[in-house]
Design a protein around this motif. Structure first.
Motif, PDB file in Angstrom:
ATOM      1  N   ALA A  74      -8.816  -5.370   6.573  1.00 39.08           N
ATOM      2  CA  ALA A  74      -9.639  -4.206   6.925  1.00 39.08           C
ATOM      3  C   ALA A  74     -11.020  -4.370   6.300  1.00 39.08           C
ATOM      4  N   ARG A  75     -12.032  -4.195   7.122  1.00 44.98           N
ATOM      5  CA  ARG A  75     -13.410  -4.220   6.637  1.00 44.98           C
ATOM      6  C   ARG A  75     -13.902  -2.776   6.569  1.00 44.98           C
ATOM      7  N   THR A  76     -14.184  -2.322   5.365  1.00 43.13           N
ATOM      8  CA  THR A  76     -14.587  -0.932   5.145  1.00 43.13           C
ATOM      9  C   THR A  76     -15.991  -0.903   4.539  1.00 43.13           C
ATOM     10  N   PRO A  77     -16.619   0.263   4.489  1.00 43.92           N
ATOM     11  CA  PRO A  77     -17.930   0.354   3.828  1.00 43.92           C
ATOM     12  C   PRO A  77     -17.878  -0.030   2.347  1.00 43.92           C
ATOM     13  N   LEU A  78     -16.695   0.022   1.745  1.00 42.58           N
ATOM     14  CA  LEU A  78     -16.551  -0.320   0.325  1.00 42.58           C
ATOM     15  C   LEU A  78     -16.143  -1.767   0.098  1.00 42.58           C
ATOM     16  N   GLY A  79     -15.934  -2.522   1.181  1.00 40.33           N
ATOM     17  CA  GLY A  79     -15.542  -3.918   1.056  1.00 40.33           C
ATOM     18  C   GLY A  79     -14.335  -4.247   1.917  1.00 40.33           C
ATOM     19  N   THR A  80     -13.868  -5.470   1.776  1.00 34.46           N
ATOM     20  CA  THR A  80     -12.739  -5.960   2.554  1.00 34.46           C
ATOM     21  C   THR A  80     -11.462  -5.843   1.740  1.00 34.46           C
ATOM     22  N   ALA A  81     -10.374  -5.430   2.421  1.00 31.36           N
ATOM     23  CA  ALA A  81      -9.065  -5.319   1.776  1.00 31.36           C
ATOM     24  C   ALA A  81      -8.016  -5.878   2.729  1.00 31.36           C
ATOM     25  N   THR A  82      -6.944  -6.402   2.166  1.00 35.27           N
ATOM     26  CA  THR A  82      -5.846  -6.951   2.968  1.00 35.27           C
ATOM     27  C   THR A  82      -4.561  -6.219   2.632  1.00 35.27           C
ATOM     28  N   LEU A  83      -3.892  -5.722   3.671  1.00 35.13           N
ATOM     29  CA  LEU A  83      -2.562  -5.126   3.547  1.00 35.13           C
ATOM     30  C   LEU A  83      -1.558  -6.203   3.939  1.00 35.13           C
ATOM     31  N   ARG A  84      -0.590  -6.499   3.067  1.00 40.74           N
ATOM     32  CA  ARG A  84       0.448  -7.498   3.380  1.00 40.74           C
ATOM     33  C   ARG A  84       1.822  -6.900   3.187  1.00 40.74           C
ATOM     34  N   ILE A  85       2.709  -7.220   4.131  1.00 43.53           N
ATOM     35  CA  ILE A  85       4.113  -6.829   4.055  1.00 43.53           C
ATOM     36  C   ILE A  85       4.935  -8.101   4.172  1.00 43.53           C
ATOM     37  N   ARG A  86       5.881  -8.278   3.254  1.00 40.89           N
ATOM     38  CA  ARG A  86       6.758  -9.459   3.260  1.00 40.89           C
ATOM     39  C   ARG A  86       8.209  -9.010   3.190  1.00 40.89           C
ATOM     40  N   SER A  87       9.064  -9.760   3.884  1.00 44.95           N
ATOM     41  CA  SER A  87      10.502  -9.521   3.760  1.00 44.95           C
ATOM     42  C   SER A  87      11.055 -10.476   2.718  1.00 44.95           C
ATOM     43  N   GLY A  88      12.213 -10.130   2.179  1.00 45.42           N
ATOM     44  CA  GLY A  88      12.885 -11.032   1.258  1.00 45.42           C
ATOM     45  C   GLY A  88      13.310 -12.309   1.976  1.00 45.42           C
ATOM     46  N   ASP A  89      13.321 -13.423   1.262  1.00 42.95           N
ATOM     47  CA  ASP A  89      13.682 -14.709   1.866  1.00 42.95           C
ATOM     48  C   ASP A  89      15.138 -14.787   2.302  1.00 42.95           C
ATOM     49  N   HIS A  90      15.991 -13.938   1.741  1.00 42.22           N
ATOM     50  CA  HIS A  90      17.424 -14.018   2.050  1.00 42.22           C
ATOM     51  C   HIS A  90      17.871 -12.976   3.067  1.00 42.22           C
ATOM     52  N   TRP A  91      16.912 -12.228   3.644  1.00 42.65           N
ATOM     53  CA  TRP A  91      17.231 -11.181   4.606  1.00 42.65           C
ATOM     54  C   TRP A  91      16.513 -11.469   5.916  1.00 42.65           C
ATOM     55  N   ALA A  92      17.203 -11.242   7.015  1.00 49.98           N
ATOM     56  CA  ALA A  92      16.549 -11.313   8.319  1.00 49.98           C
ATOM     57  C   ALA A  92      15.917  -9.960   8.611  1.00 49.98           C
ATOM     58  N   VAL A  93      14.700  -9.985   9.106  1.00 47.11           N
ATOM     59  CA  VAL A  93      14.089  -8.771   9.643  1.00 47.11           C
ATOM     60  C   VAL A  93      14.675  -8.598  11.029  1.00 47.11           C
ATOM     61  N   ARG A  94      15.228  -7.441  11.321  1.00 47.62           N
ATOM     62  CA  ARG A  94      15.873  -7.187  12.622  1.00 47.62           C
ATOM     63  C   ARG A  94      15.071  -6.143  13.375  1.00 47.62           C
TER      64      ARG A  94
END
Length: 175
Positions: A74-94
Motif C-alpha cells: 500500500a502506498r499512502t501519504p505517510l509512506g509505503t507499507a506491506t500487509l503479509r499473510i502466511r499459512s503454517g508450513d504443515h497446514w493446507a489452506v483450503r
C-alpha cells in the motif's frame, strides 16, 4: 465494477464478485496448489475511479494451497507499507467456491481432463463468462512453485491453519 449482468456472468457459483478492485494488485505465492473444478476466461475489472484492468477470471470449486504467502503493498501519504499473510508450513489452506481475477500466473502446471477453446458461457464448474469469449476448463489442476499477481479473490470458505499476519513499513512482497 462492470454492469450487473457482467458481474453475475463472471462469478463462481456461490460467491458474488461485486466490488470495485483496489488500485494495485496483490501477490500470492505457494509451494503447491491442488484444485478441482477449474475454469478460466478473459474479462475486465474496474476500480472506483473507472480505470479498467484486463484479467484472467479463474474459478476453482475446491482448492488446497501449501506454503501460502499473500502480500499487498500500500502506498499512502505517510509512506509505503506491506500487509503479509502466511499459512503454517504443515497446514493446507483450503478454499471452496474460489474466484480470482489474475493479471499473471506462473509455475509448473499440470491440467487433468482439460478443454481449451470452449465458449466461456458453457463452462461447468468454477465460473462462467460471456457468450463468445474464449474459455478453458479442467477437472483438476496442480501448480508447483505458484506465483500469482491478482486484482481480487473471493471464496465461499477460506481456511488458514497456523496463520500469521503482519504489517511492515516498506515493500516486502512474498518471494
Amino acid at each position: 465494477m462492470l454492469a450487473g449482468a457482467m458481474v453475475a456472468a463472471t462469478t463462481a457459483a456461490a460467491v458474488p464478485v461485486s466490488f470495485a478492485v483496489a488500485g494495485s494488485p496483490f501477490a500470492v505465492t505457494a509451494h503447491r496448489l491442488e484444485a478441482k473444478g477449474v475454469t478460466q476466461f478473459a474479462s475486465f475489472r474496474e476500480e472506483t475511479s473507472g480505470k479498467r484492468h484486463a484479467v484472467a477470471a479463474v474459478g476453482l470449486e475446491e482448492a488446497a494451497l501449501y506454503g501460502l504467502c499473500q502480500s499487498a503493498v500500500a502506498r499512502t501519504p505517510l509512506g509505503t507499507a506491506t500487509l503479509r499473510i502466511r499459512s503454517g508450513d504443515h497446514w493446507a489452506v483450503r478454499a471452496s467456491s474460489l474466484a480470482l481475477d489474475l493479471s499473471s500466473i506462473r509455475g509448473d502446471m499440470r491440467f487433468h481432463e482439460v478443454e481449451m477453446g470452449r465458449d466461456a458461457a458453457t463452462l461447468r464448474g468454477g465460473a462462467r463468462g460471456t457468450a463468445g469469449t474464449y474459455g478453458q476448463q479442467a477437472d483438476a489442476l496442480t501448480i508447483r512453485h505458484l506465483e500469482i499477481d491478482a486484482w481480487s479473490l473471493t471464496a465461499g470458505v477460506f481456511t488458514l491453519g497456523d496463520a500469521t499476519m503482519d504489517v511492515r513499513a516498506g515493500e516486502h512482497p512474498c518471494a
